[in-house]
Design an enzyme around this catalytic site. Sequence first.
Site, mmCIF file in Angstrom:
data_model
loop_
_atom_site.group_PDB
_atom_site.id
_atom_site.type_symbol
_atom_site.label_atom_id
_atom_site.label_comp_id
_atom_site.label_asym_id
_atom_site.label_seq_id
_atom_site.Cartn_x
_atom_site.Cartn_y
_atom_site.Cartn_z
ATOM 1 N N CYS A 87 2.899 -9.924 -10.883
ATOM 2 C CA CYS A 87 3.631 -9.601 -9.650
ATOM 3 C C CYS A 87 4.810 -8.674 -9.903
ATOM 4 C CB CYS A 87 4.121 -10.882 -8.977
ATOM 5 S SG CYS A 87 2.789 -12.013 -8.535
ATOM 6 N N HIS A 349 3.189 -9.793 0.310
ATOM 7 C CA HIS A 349 3.226 -9.762 -1.150
ATOM 8 C C HIS A 349 1.938 -9.192 -1.736
ATOM 9 C CE1 HIS A 349 4.192 -10.687 -5.192
ATOM 10 N NE2 HIS A 349 3.698 -11.908 -5.254
#
Length: 404
Positions: A87, A349
């Site tokens: 991420c 996200h």
Amino acid sequence: MKQNAIIAGVGMTRFGKHLDRSLSSLAHEAISEALKDANVAAREIEAAWAGNAAAPLVTGQACIAGQAILRGMGIGRIPVVNVENACATASTAFQQACTMVTLGVYDVVLAFGVEKLFHEDKAKSFAVFLGAVDVEKPEELYAYVDGDRPASEEAGRQRSLFMDIYARMARDYSARSGATARHFAEVSAKNSRHGSLNPRAQFRDVMDADAVLAAPMISAPLTLPMCSPLGDGAAAAVIVSPKFARERGIADPVHVRSSLIASAFEPAPGAPGITEWAAGEAYATAGIAAEDIDCVELHDATSPAELMYYEYLGLCPRNEGVALLESGATALGGRVPVNTSGGLVRKGHPIGATGLAQIHELTEQLRGRAGARQVEGARLAVAENGGGFLGRDAAALVMTVLSR
């Protein structure tokens, strides 16, 4: 390391469900916007860092995503470095691009991150997260998430494995701080108000804490609105040297004061973990204190994480994250607004784009261009972006300090 790179332009798509769009079309939109914002032509880019994490599993594009995307814009010959760091992928691409400019290797570079996580087969999307842990030591992970192997294996089909990880973190945080599920819901509600003001956010509806608590349970104590969603999207930045900025008369330069990448380690008992340690290093390098910060974009993959990171980033003392939230300090109009974009839970996200989406938001804030969500007088901003999981903490983390 101490940086002297300058952000000349940023671009970003709306985050959301884009089943009808390709990886390249999303990247092209963000990159084109960043080039226009910087008033830089594609032919002037000297090198590029291309962030993507999930394409090999979700779309089948592996190994040369950056080159394939940029070739479609007529950009070739230059060095293109493909970056994958869970991420923290896009923020890693950004940090590496800034570092090469700071070292004097290039004057004008591009960093972008792009992701498509949505797929008609959700198991394919969730499978991305199964590889962001140590796959050779699954027993460590199962022991951490309370030894519930069947539940954790279900996570790869019905939800992200990381929701189980963050649920365990939330329970531990509650035990030491007294935080309750309502406090976590209040974070979600705050960020829904921020996200409602962001035209690029995946979710723009406003929720109160009661609605957050009444939503379906994902992994106790996390309800659905406390969890970051799957998403597609892209974000980009054009980064230049001080010399180039002077020569071109860049009107709204944003200065990169420090940016560092940290990796998982085993802290001694009672010693700072990766986020607290990296924040201290980034602040010291930039010559700032936590009290100087005007706004923050942090990695709220789930809402409880935001409370924890208040403490790790030095915005408040240990175990006082709830008090900081309830004081209103982290909401728009407060002392240090956090996640004015809506954060990961509302903005979305798409993991390979998230870090540069944070940079986009903070650049807009520092330039005074954030509209209804503008932080008045913002001069100093911090981005924290973590990724993966090893031991008991993030596997990778990027901390960045920006200023006008």
